[in-house]
Motif scaffolding. Structure first.
Motif, short mmCIF file in Angstrom:
data_model
loop_
_atom_site.label_atom_id
_atom_site.label_comp_id
_atom_site.label_asym_id
_atom_site.label_seq_id
_atom_site.Cartn_x
_atom_site.Cartn_y
_atom_site.Cartn_z
N LEU A 18 0.82 -1.21 0.00
CA LEU A 18 0.00 0.00 0.00
C LEU A 18 0.85 1.26 0.00
N VAL A 19 1.92 1.27 0.81
CA VAL A 19 2.78 2.45 0.88
C VAL A 19 3.46 2.71 -0.46
N VAL A 20 3.97 1.67 -1.07
CA VAL A 20 4.66 1.83 -2.35
C VAL A 20 3.70 2.32 -3.43
N CYS A 21 2.54 1.70 -3.52
CA CYS A 21 1.60 2.08 -4.58
C CYS A 21 0.99 3.46 -4.35
N VAL A 22 0.69 3.81 -3.11
CA VAL A 22 0.17 5.15 -2.83
C VAL A 22 1.26 6.19 -3.11
N GLY A 23 2.50 5.86 -2.78
CA GLY A 23 3.61 6.76 -3.10
C GLY A 23 3.77 6.96 -4.59
N LEU A 24 3.63 5.89 -5.36
CA LEU A 24 3.69 6.02 -6.82
C LEU A 24 2.52 6.85 -7.35
N GLY A 25 1.34 6.64 -6.79
CA GLY A 25 0.19 7.45 -7.19
C GLY A 25 0.38 8.91 -6.86
N LEU A 26 0.95 9.20 -5.70
CA LEU A 26 1.25 10.58 -5.32
C LEU A 26 2.27 11.19 -6.27
N TRP A 27 3.27 10.40 -6.62
CA TRP A 27 4.30 10.88 -7.55
C TRP A 27 3.72 11.18 -8.93
N PHE A 28 2.88 10.26 -9.44
CA PHE A 28 2.24 10.50 -10.73
C PHE A 28 1.30 11.69 -10.68
N GLY A 29 0.65 11.90 -9.56
CA GLY A 29 -0.25 13.05 -9.42
C GLY A 29 0.49 14.36 -9.32
N ALA A 30 1.73 14.33 -8.86
CA ALA A 30 2.50 15.57 -8.69
C ALA A 30 3.26 15.97 -9.95
N ILE A 31 3.43 15.05 -10.90
CA ILE A 31 4.16 15.36 -12.14
C ILE A 31 3.27 16.25 -13.01
N PRO A 32 3.76 17.41 -13.40
CA PRO A 32 2.91 18.31 -14.20
C PRO A 32 2.69 17.82 -15.64
N VAL A 34 1.94 14.77 -16.59
CA VAL A 34 0.87 13.79 -16.62
C VAL A 34 -0.42 14.48 -16.17
N PRO A 35 -1.46 14.46 -17.00
CA PRO A 35 -2.69 15.17 -16.63
C PRO A 35 -3.55 14.38 -15.63
N VAL A 36 -3.01 14.15 -14.44
CA VAL A 36 -3.73 13.42 -13.40
C VAL A 36 -3.80 14.31 -12.16
N ASN A 37 -4.95 14.39 -11.59
CA ASN A 37 -5.16 15.13 -10.35
C ASN A 37 -4.44 14.41 -9.21
N LEU A 38 -3.98 15.16 -8.23
CA LEU A 38 -3.27 14.57 -7.09
C LEU A 38 -4.18 13.60 -6.33
N ARG A 39 -5.42 13.97 -6.13
CA ARG A 39 -6.38 13.11 -5.42
C ARG A 39 -6.66 11.84 -6.21
N LEU A 40 -6.78 11.97 -7.53
CA LEU A 40 -7.00 10.80 -8.37
C LEU A 40 -5.78 9.88 -8.35
N GLY A 41 -4.59 10.45 -8.31
CA GLY A 41 -3.38 9.64 -8.21
C GLY A 41 -3.31 8.86 -6.92
N LEU A 42 -3.72 9.49 -5.82
CA LEU A 42 -3.74 8.79 -4.53
C LEU A 42 -4.77 7.66 -4.52
#
Length: 75
Positions: A18-32, A34-42
């Motif tokens: 869970l920690v690794v995947c949520v971290g990856l989602g947070l990282w993908f959400g923070a990259i400008p 990639v058109p993904v919202n931070l909340r959607l990435g989490l």
């Protein structure tokens, strides 16, 4: 995949997935780029982490229950 593990090891494996995947989602959400919202990435990271944890911990081998053997005492 890993078979029957003790409860503490299963818990640690689930938390790590869970920690690794949520971290990856947070990282993908923070990259400008990639058109993904931070909340959607989490949310996507949490869902991927839950799926990964299930696959890692679940035992997919169907084991047949063996009947218990009873000892007979000599009188």
């Amino acid at each position: 995949m890993l078979g029957p593990l003790p409860a503490l090891h299963r818990f640690a494996l689930v938390v790590a997935a869970l920690v690794v995947c949520v971290g990856l989602g947070l990282w993908f959400g923070a990259i400008p780029e990639v058109p993904v919202n931070l909340r959607l990435g989490l949310l996507a990271g949490g869902a991927a982490g839950a799926a990964a944890a299930f696959v890692l911990v679940h035992d997919f081998h169907h084991r047949e229950a063996r009947p218990a053997r009873a000892r007979r005492r000599a009188h």
